[in-house]
Scaffold this motif. Sequence first.
Motif, mmCIF file in Angstrom:
data_model
loop_
_atom_site.group_PDB
_atom_site.id
_atom_site.type_symbol
_atom_site.label_atom_id
_atom_site.label_comp_id
_atom_site.label_asym_id
_atom_site.label_seq_id
_atom_site.Cartn_x
_atom_site.Cartn_y
_atom_site.Cartn_z
ATOM 1 N N GLU A 285 79.105 22.486 52.684
ATOM 2 C CA GLU A 285 80.501 22.578 53.128
ATOM 3 C C GLU A 285 80.946 24.030 53.252
ATOM 4 O OE1 GLU A 285 83.939 20.650 51.110
ATOM 5 O OE2 GLU A 285 82.870 18.828 51.693
ATOM 6 N N GLY A 286 80.528 24.867 52.310
ATOM 7 C CA GLY A 286 80.873 26.281 52.373
ATOM 8 C C GLY A 286 80.212 26.979 53.550
ATOM 9 N N ALA A 287 78.997 26.565 53.887
ATOM 10 C CA ALA A 287 78.253 27.223 54.961
ATOM 11 C C ALA A 287 78.664 26.721 56.345
ATOM 12 C CB ALA A 287 76.755 27.007 54.762
ATOM 13 N N PHE A 288 78.891 25.414 56.487
ATOM 14 C CA PHE A 288 79.117 24.833 57.809
ATOM 15 C C PHE A 288 80.505 24.251 58.007
ATOM 16 C CE2 PHE A 288 74.522 24.350 56.980
ATOM 17 C CZ PHE A 288 74.057 25.182 57.989
ATOM 18 N N GLY A 289 81.327 24.235 56.996
ATOM 19 C CA GLY A 289 82.653 23.642 57.121
ATOM 20 C C GLY A 289 82.633 22.185 56.700
ATOM 21 N N GLU A 290 83.793 21.577 56.748
ATOM 22 C CA GLU A 290 83.944 20.207 56.281
ATOM 23 C C GLU A 290 83.372 19.217 57.290
ATOM 24 O OE1 GLU A 290 87.765 17.837 54.850
ATOM 25 O OE2 GLU A 290 87.704 19.919 54.160
ATOM 26 N N PHE A 291 82.806 18.118 56.791
ATOM 27 C CA PHE A 291 82.293 17.060 57.651
ATOM 28 C C PHE A 291 83.450 16.187 58.115
ATOM 29 C CE2 PHE A 291 78.484 18.316 55.519
ATOM 30 C CZ PHE A 291 77.451 18.003 56.401
ATOM 31 N N ALA A 292 83.280 15.568 59.276
ATOM 32 C CA ALA A 292 84.330 14.702 59.812
ATOM 33 C C ALA A 292 84.494 13.445 58.960
ATOM 34 C CB ALA A 292 84.011 14.323 61.253
ATOM 35 N N ARG A 293 83.383 12.890 58.508
ATOM 36 C CA ARG A 293 83.424 11.679 57.672
ATOM 37 C C ARG A 293 82.797 11.975 56.325
ATOM 38 N NH1 ARG A 293 80.972 7.073 61.461
ATOM 39 N NH2 ARG A 293 79.413 7.376 59.838
ATOM 40 N N PRO A 294 83.468 11.662 55.224
ATOM 41 C CA PRO A 294 82.935 11.962 53.890
ATOM 42 C C PRO A 294 81.590 11.291 53.614
ATOM 43 C CG PRO A 294 85.222 11.282 53.740
ATOM 44 C CD PRO A 294 84.803 11.089 55.161
ATOM 45 N N GLU A 295 81.388 10.065 54.148
ATOM 46 C CA GLU A 295 80.109 9.389 53.889
ATOM 47 C C GLU A 295 78.945 10.109 54.564
ATOM 48 O OE1 GLU A 295 82.493 7.280 56.995
ATOM 49 O OE2 GLU A 295 82.912 7.644 54.906
ATOM 50 N N ASP A 296 79.213 10.795 55.684
ATOM 51 C CA ASP A 296 78.176 11.614 56.311
ATOM 52 C C ASP A 296 77.836 12.819 55.447
ATOM 53 O OD1 ASP A 296 78.089 9.918 58.466
ATOM 54 O OD2 ASP A 296 79.337 11.175 59.759
ATOM 55 N N ALA A 297 78.832 13.380 54.807
ATOM 56 C CA ALA A 297 78.603 14.533 53.926
ATOM 57 C C ALA A 297 77.727 14.139 52.745
ATOM 58 C CB ALA A 297 79.939 15.091 53.441
ATOM 59 N N ILE A 298 77.973 12.974 52.189
ATOM 60 C CA ILE A 298 77.186 12.512 51.050
ATOM 61 C C ILE A 298 75.745 12.257 51.467
ATOM 62 C CG2 ILE A 298 76.882 10.598 49.408
ATOM 63 C CD1 ILE A 298 79.959 10.407 49.326
ATOM 64 N N ALA A 299 75.546 11.561 52.576
ATOM 65 C CA ALA A 299 74.188 11.254 53.041
ATOM 66 C C ALA A 299 73.434 12.528 53.421
ATOM 67 C CB ALA A 299 74.245 10.307 54.230
ATOM 68 N N THR A 300 74.103 13.457 54.072
ATOM 69 C CA THR A 300 73.441 14.700 54.476
ATOM 70 C C THR A 300 73.072 15.537 53.270
ATOM 71 O OG1 THR A 300 74.673 14.704 56.554
ATOM 72 C CG2 THR A 300 73.670 16.776 55.886
ATOM 73 N N SER A 301 73.987 15.662 52.326
ATOM 74 C CA SER A 301 73.679 16.454 51.132
ATOM 75 C C SER A 301 72.581 15.797 50.303
ATOM 76 C CB SER A 301 74.935 16.696 50.296
ATOM 77 O OG SER A 301 75.474 15.484 49.835
ATOM 78 N N ALA A 302 72.536 14.467 50.266
ATOM 79 C CA ALA A 302 71.468 13.768 49.547
ATOM 80 C C ALA A 302 70.127 13.993 50.240
ATOM 81 C CB ALA A 302 71.773 12.281 49.460
ATOM 82 N N PHE A 303 70.114 13.967 51.579
ATOM 83 C CA PHE A 303 68.877 14.208 52.314
ATOM 84 C C PHE A 303 68.361 15.625 52.072
ATOM 85 C CE2 PHE A 303 66.584 15.636 56.097
ATOM 86 C CZ PHE A 303 65.585 14.678 56.152
ATOM 87 N N VAL A 304 69.253 16.603 52.136
ATOM 88 C CA VAL A 304 68.852 17.997 51.910
ATOM 89 C C VAL A 304 68.388 18.193 50.469
ATOM 90 C CG1 VAL A 304 69.675 20.386 51.867
ATOM 91 C CG2 VAL A 304 70.278 18.901 53.770
ATOM 92 N N ALA A 305 69.069 17.574 49.519
ATOM 93 C CA ALA A 305 68.645 17.667 48.117
ATOM 94 C C ALA A 305 67.274 17.030 47.928
ATOM 95 C CB ALA A 305 69.668 17.008 47.205
ATOM 96 N N GLY A 306 67.015 15.918 48.613
ATOM 97 C CA GLY A 306 65.701 15.289 48.555
ATOM 98 C C GLY A 306 64.637 16.130 49.225
ATOM 99 N N LEU A 307 65.015 16.794 50.301
ATOM 100 C CA LEU A 307 64.091 17.685 51.006
ATOM 101 C C LEU A 307 63.694 18.860 50.123
ATOM 102 C CD1 LEU A 307 62.802 18.095 53.827
ATOM 103 C CD2 LEU A 307 64.797 19.430 54.431
ATOM 104 N N LEU A 308 64.659 19.382 49.385
ATOM 105 C CA LEU A 308 64.368 20.483 48.472
ATOM 106 C C LEU A 308 63.598 20.001 47.245
ATOM 107 C CD1 LEU A 308 67.769 22.346 48.651
ATOM 108 C CD2 LEU A 308 65.626 22.997 49.742
ATOM 109 N N GLY A 309 63.883 18.774 46.830
ATOM 110 C CA GLY A 309 63.151 18.079 45.787
ATOM 111 C C GLY A 309 62.784 18.900 44.581
ATOM 112 N N MET A 310 61.492 19.029 44.359
ATOM 113 C CA MET A 310 60.992 19.694 43.159
ATOM 114 C C MET A 310 61.319 21.181 43.159
ATOM 115 S SD MET A 310 57.415 17.724 42.467
ATOM 116 C CE MET A 310 56.868 17.561 44.149
ATOM 117 N N SER A 311 61.449 21.789 44.327
ATOM 118 C CA SER A 311 61.785 23.215 44.389
ATOM 119 C C SER A 311 63.156 23.473 43.775
ATOM 120 C CB SER A 311 61.769 23.709 45.832
ATOM 121 O OG SER A 311 60.493 23.547 46.378
ATOM 122 N N LEU A 312 64.103 22.584 44.037
ATOM 123 C CA LEU A 312 65.444 22.725 43.480
ATOM 124 C C LEU A 312 65.403 22.580 41.957
ATOM 125 C CD1 LEU A 312 68.273 23.191 44.598
ATOM 126 C CD2 LEU A 312 68.567 20.724 44.691
#
Length: 122
Positions: free
Chosen positions: A72-99
Amino acid sequence: MTNLTEIIGTWGASVLAWASGEIGRIYIAGGLGGALRWINSHKRRLRDGPVAIIAGSVSARFFHPIVGNILEGAFGEFARPEDAIATSAFVAGLLGMSLGKLLIAVIEGKFGAVKSGGSDEK
């Protein structure tokens, strides 16, 4: 035989209801992020696939709020909150063990300085 099909149908409906809920979508998005990371790795081994998916799901569950704030800080607010949750979960999963490794390094660095006695000045 009817009893078995009823049991399978009930369990199937329960799994679909869970997967369509918010927490289910977080786990699924994180698992898909982990799977994508595994597919894109150079040294792809079959035994690492399930580990990457599980690590992605667990990382998404716990790190998606942090990743969501960063996105959100880098790209601004999402239009739909459920999209923000799914996108952040996908990115967190992509980072996985590195995070997880990054978080552990930060914690060890923070407490490592306290254990060593701080600065060398007298």
